[in-house]
Enzyme design. Structure first.
Site, mmCIF file in Angstrom:
data_model
loop_
_atom_site.group_PDB
_atom_site.id
_atom_site.type_symbol
_atom_site.label_atom_id
_atom_site.label_comp_id
_atom_site.label_asym_id
_atom_site.label_seq_id
_atom_site.Cartn_x
_atom_site.Cartn_y
_atom_site.Cartn_z
ATOM 1 N N ALA A 105 -21.099 7.772 14.720
ATOM 2 C CA ALA A 105 -22.264 8.577 14.342
ATOM 3 C C ALA A 105 -21.798 9.905 13.759
ATOM 4 O O ALA A 105 -20.618 10.250 13.857
ATOM 5 C CB ALA A 105 -23.135 8.841 15.562
ATOM 6 N N LYS A 106 -22.688 10.609 13.163
ATOM 7 C CA LYS A 106 -22.418 11.986 12.740
ATOM 8 C C LYS A 106 -23.759 12.662 12.537
ATOM 9 O O LYS A 106 -24.772 11.997 12.284
ATOM 10 C CB LYS A 106 -21.650 12.014 11.413
ATOM 11 C CG LYS A 106 -20.811 13.253 11.255
ATOM 12 C CD LYS A 106 -19.538 13.109 12.052
ATOM 13 C CE LYS A 106 -18.533 14.181 11.762
ATOM 14 N NZ LYS A 106 -17.196 13.728 12.223
ATOM 15 N N GLY A 107 -23.760 13.984 12.649
ATOM 16 C CA GLY A 107 -24.993 14.726 12.408
ATOM 17 C C GLY A 107 -24.674 16.055 11.773
ATOM 18 O O GLY A 107 -23.498 16.426 11.652
#
Ligand code: GLU
Length: 417
Positions: A105-107
């Site tokens: 994931a990444k944000g």
């Protein structure tokens, strides 16, 4: 594709390459390419002066086949959904390659955090975290620091999440302060991993690690400690840089002194006594044995790849070499140790932190560092062996291993419904 490939283009090209080597079918390729979930959130921030600023925030869970989503949160003006998608995909392959039971994931928020006051940063982080509450959690998606975020950012996210759920959940983020369930050794883990992998790769490629010159681009969380650990291990750091420019001394720099300079509030390494000032572009093209790009993606492209003189590049950053530069570097005999391997020490110790939080039982720094060393050496050994066996680059081998493990998890779990 106009100009150099973007991070998202690069990530897709790397996946295509691995899919081809593994002979995966088009359906599985699509499943591996498309993010499982991607959300955009508005982050309204009341500035200290009373006016309202509405920022764009993102969280992408690229793949969940092997476990909960895992990956950092970045605050940077150029962050957008495509960049976050690329970074999330790289997390998926990285976790699989490191052998840790996570998806990717990444944000991020498109913002320059340096232009905000501390209380503005806190309000922005908490509002963004509140928007993510339904998505994140110790068993769902576990954020960590990335560019422009730090331990304090993680503390605010942990507190916001815990307040919403009504109980304290240390395992919702990693890279936290030690006082609230952080792990010994997490702060330096990415950089320690860079040093370990760099020394293994140098030795394997006939370069004496104790007699090499090194240039490090980016003197932030990863680059500064990578310079320090490489120096402590016996390499000669001749150049480092930050957003304002770089410093060069062919006799060698003292990373500890440079670190003290920035920790004491100096906003740049530029101007450090006994050094010549160089630009970031010049640093990348220095005649050194080892180059460590440890800032942002896309700094080496087809435009400057031919001018890179380093014998080896170890990617401290995610995606610093765009897909059009890889064949040029390969052709020139530059050994590239890819990001998903080279900087995997960070997420490896994030995993250790999460394991400690879940068990509420904490390890010593030596235990953390020993286990980190085991993971990095094992991952490097696997990548290097496959690269030799298949006659491919270390990047291709790393992606083949990561993608194969995720594909295998999909096949084993089967498709619902
Ligand atoms: N942001 C780091 C990375 O790109 C760490 C991610 C994590 O620890 O979850 O690998």
């Amino acid at each position: 594709m106009l100009g150099s490939p973007s991070a998202w283009d690069t990530a897709r090209i790397q996946l295509e390459n691995a899919v081809r080597h593994l002979g995966l079918d088009d359906g599985l390729h699509d499943l591996l390419r498309m993010p499982r979930r991607a959300i955009t959130v508005s982050v309204p921030l009341m500035r200290d002066d009373g006016h309202l600023l509405v920022l764009s925030g993102y969280r992408v869970q690229h793949n969940l086949a092997r476990g909960p989503a895992k990956g950092g949160i970045r605050f940077h003006p150029s962050t957008d959904l495509d960049e976050v998608k690329a970074l999330a995909m790289w997390m998926t392959w990285k976790c699989a390659l490191m052998g840790i039971p996570y998806g990717g994931a990444k944000g991020g928020i498109a913002v320059d955090p340096r232009l905000l006051s501390l209380s503005e940063r806190e309000r922005m982080t908490r509002r963004y975290a509140a928007e993510l509450v339904p998505l994140i959690g110790p068993e769902k998606d576990i954020p960590a620091p990335d560019v422009g975020t730090d331990e304090q950012t993680m503390a605010w996210i942990m507190d916001t999440y815990s307040t919403h759920t009504g109980y304290t959940a240390p395992g919702v983020v990693t890279g936290k302060p030690l006082s609230i369930g952080g792990s010994a050794g997490r702060a330096g883990a990415t950089s320690r991993g860079v040093q370990l992998v760099a020394f293994a790769a140098l030795a394997e490629h006939g370069l004496d690690p104790y007699d090499v010159t090194v240039a490090v681009q980016g003197f932030g969380k990863v680059g500064a400690l990578a310079a320090q650990y490489l120096h402590d291990a016996g390499a000669r750091i001749v150049a480092v840089s930050d957003v304002k420019g770089g410093v060069y001394n062919p006799q060698g720099l003292n990373p500890a002194a440079l670190l003290r300079r920035v920790q004491r509030g100096g906003d740049t390494v530029v101007g450090h006594p006994g050094t010549d000032t160089i630009t970031n572009a010049e640093l990348l093209e220095l005649d050194v044995d080892l180059l460590v790009p440890a800032a942002l993606e896309g700094v080496i492209t087809a435009t400057n790849a031919d001018r890179i003189k380093a014998r080896m590049i170890v990617e401290g950053a995610n995606g610093p070499i765009s897909a059009d530069a890889d064949p040029i570097l390969d052709g020139n005999g530059v050994v590239v140790v890819p990001d998903i391997l080279a900087n995997g020490g960070g997420v490896a110790v994030s995993y250790f932190e999460w394991v400690q939080d879940i068990q509420a039982y904490f390890w010593t720094e030596d235990q953390v560092n020993d286990r980190l060393c085991d993971i990095m050496k094992r991952a490097y050994g696997e990548v290097s062996a496959l690269a030799t066996e298949r006659g491919v680059s270390l990047r291709a081998a790393a992606h083949i291993i990561g993608v194969a493990r995720v594909a295998d998890a999909h096949r084993t779990r089967g498709l619902y419904p």
